[in-house]
Design a protein around this motif. Structure first.
Motif, PDB file in Angstrom:
ATOM      1  N   ASP A  23     -11.869   1.941   8.060  1.00  0.00           N
ATOM      2  CA  ASP A  23     -11.679   1.360   6.725  1.00  0.00           C
ATOM      3  C   ASP A  23     -11.889  -0.154   6.750  1.00  0.00           C
ATOM      4  O   ASP A  23     -12.471  -0.730   5.821  1.00  0.00           O
ATOM      5  N   LEU A  24     -11.419  -0.799   7.803  1.00  0.00           N
ATOM      6  CA  LEU A  24     -11.586  -2.249   7.918  1.00  0.00           C
ATOM      7  C   LEU A  24     -13.057  -2.621   8.067  1.00  0.00           C
ATOM      8  O   LEU A  24     -13.535  -3.594   7.469  1.00  0.00           O
ATOM      9  N   LEU A  25     -13.782  -1.835   8.855  1.00  0.00           N
ATOM     10  CA  LEU A  25     -15.183  -2.155   9.132  1.00  0.00           C
ATOM     11  C   LEU A  25     -16.113  -1.811   7.979  1.00  0.00           C
ATOM     12  O   LEU A  25     -17.238  -2.303   7.921  1.00  0.00           O
ATOM     13  N   ALA A  30      -9.914  -6.153   1.908  1.00  0.00           N
ATOM     14  CA  ALA A  30     -10.519  -7.482   1.839  1.00  0.00           C
ATOM     15  C   ALA A  30      -9.973  -8.384   2.933  1.00  0.00           C
ATOM     16  O   ALA A  30      -8.834  -8.208   3.390  1.00  0.00           O
ATOM     17  N   ALA A  31     -10.776  -9.345   3.346  1.00  0.00           N
ATOM     18  CA  ALA A  31     -10.317 -10.333   4.322  1.00  0.00           C
ATOM     19  C   ALA A  31      -9.092 -11.052   3.778  1.00  0.00           C
ATOM     20  O   ALA A  31      -9.076 -11.487   2.625  1.00  0.00           O
ATOM     21  N   GLY A  32      -8.047 -11.132   4.587  1.00  0.00           N
ATOM     22  CA  GLY A  32      -6.818 -11.796   4.170  1.00  0.00           C
ATOM     23  C   GLY A  32      -5.840 -10.894   3.445  1.00  0.00           C
ATOM     24  O   GLY A  32      -4.705 -11.309   3.163  1.00  0.00           O
ATOM     25  N   GLN A  33      -6.242  -9.658   3.134  1.00  0.00           N
ATOM     26  CA  GLN A  33      -5.361  -8.748   2.400  1.00  0.00           C
ATOM     27  C   GLN A  33      -4.168  -8.346   3.252  1.00  0.00           C
ATOM     28  O   GLN A  33      -4.291  -8.054   4.434  1.00  0.00           O
ATOM     29  N   ARG A  66      -0.635 -11.001  12.449  1.00  0.00           N
ATOM     30  CA  ARG A  66       0.703 -10.928  11.867  1.00  0.00           C
ATOM     31  C   ARG A  66       1.397 -12.274  12.085  1.00  0.00           C
ATOM     32  O   ARG A  66       1.980 -12.511  13.140  1.00  0.00           O
ATOM     33  N   PRO A  67       1.332 -13.172  11.089  1.00  0.00           N
ATOM     34  CA  PRO A  67       2.030 -14.454  11.222  1.00  0.00           C
ATOM     35  C   PRO A  67       3.531 -14.213  11.362  1.00  0.00           C
ATOM     36  O   PRO A  67       4.059 -13.248  10.792  1.00  0.00           O
ATOM     37  N   ALA A  72       1.436  -7.935   8.414  1.00  0.00           N
ATOM     38  CA  ALA A  72       0.089  -8.098   8.958  1.00  0.00           C
ATOM     39  C   ALA A  72      -0.908  -8.310   7.825  1.00  0.00           C
ATOM     40  O   ALA A  72      -0.697  -7.872   6.688  1.00  0.00           O
ATOM     41  N   ARG A  73      -1.995  -8.981   8.151  1.00  0.00           N
ATOM     42  CA  ARG A  73      -3.080  -9.215   7.200  1.00  0.00           C
ATOM     43  C   ARG A  73      -4.413  -8.957   7.884  1.00  0.00           C
ATOM     44  O   ARG A  73      -4.529  -9.072   9.107  1.00  0.00           O
ATOM     45  N   VAL A  74      -5.404  -8.617   7.072  1.00  0.00           N
ATOM     46  CA  VAL A  74      -6.753  -8.436   7.602  1.00  0.00           C
ATOM     47  C   VAL A  74      -7.260  -9.785   8.094  1.00  0.00           C
ATOM     48  O   VAL A  74      -7.100 -10.803   7.421  1.00  0.00           O
TER      49      VAL A  74
END
Length: 217
Positions: A23-25, A30-33, A66-67, A72-74
């Motif tokens: 799904d990510l690839l 979205a980036a940052g989601q 994961r800050p 976690a974020r993309v």
């Protein structure tokens, strides 16, 4: 009756990791989601502790971050990060190329990944294309015969897969990318080192420039 090989058992975590990675690839997120453990658990119908293991695996692969104190974020990439990763790629891959050309190291693994690349259909999922691309470059590094170099390069593959997903707009089809890698292999097998180095450098530089331009807009 011929006895077939036993089927490989895939754990629930592995199955969920594979699905989420795909799904990510393919742009499912979205980036940052944000991608919380709870969200993954609900979307995949799995327990939250299992979802946390899935997310952590993709953090380890460099696809998620994961800050501290946050979900976690993309993974997002800045142009400077692309430049840095491709600088490392040049160092590792050109070192592997030199080792291969300086010896009679076999290219069986490289040929196998190239054959898999060629077998992709024109309408192949870009996730499959990214996997074939990364597998080719990993096989070249492995052909150099340095386990430590191979292990280090493998640690970059999660980030590489995400970047190759961005490169989708740069190629008309999976076959166009295959043809480019076929040329790399043919030069690696037959051409003088200077020609291989020049082509390999152009291949990586073209990708880097396109990625940086895409991320800067």
């Amino acid at each position: 009756m011929t006895i077939r090989q036993p089927l490989e058992t895939v754990s629930l975590v592995d199955a969920a990791v594979n699905r989420l990675r795909n799904d990510l690839l393919t742009g499912g997120y979205a980036a940052g989601q944000e991608l919380s453990d709870t969200q993954v658990a609900e979307e995949f119908g799995i327990a939250r502790p299992t979802a946390r293991m899935v997310v952590q695996q993709l953090i380890n692969e460099g696809m998620l971050v994961r800050p501290p104190g946050y979900s976690a974020r993309v993974r997002c990439f800045e142009p400077a990060e692309v430049s840095d990763l491709y600088r490392v790629r040049r160092l590792v891959e050109l070192d592997a190329v030199r080792a291969i050309k300086a010896s009679t190291l076999p290219l069986v693994g490289v040929e196998a990944t190239l054959a898999n690349f060629e077998s992709l259909s024109p309408n192949a999922n870009w996730h499959e294309v990214a996997e074939a691309d990364v597998a080719f470059h990993c096989s070249v590094v492995e052909a150099a015969g340095s386990p430590r170099l191979s292990e280090f390069f493998a640690s970059l593959t999660g980030e590489l897969r995400l970047m190759i997903a961005i490169l989708r707009k740069h190629y008309s089809s999976a076959n166009a990318l295959y043809v480019e890698h076929l040329e790399l292999y043919t030069l690696l097998r037959d051409a003088p080192l200077r020609d291989v180095e020049a082509k390999w450098t152009r291949h990586l530089e073209d990708a880097r420039k396109f990625l940086e331009a895409s991320l800067a807009t």
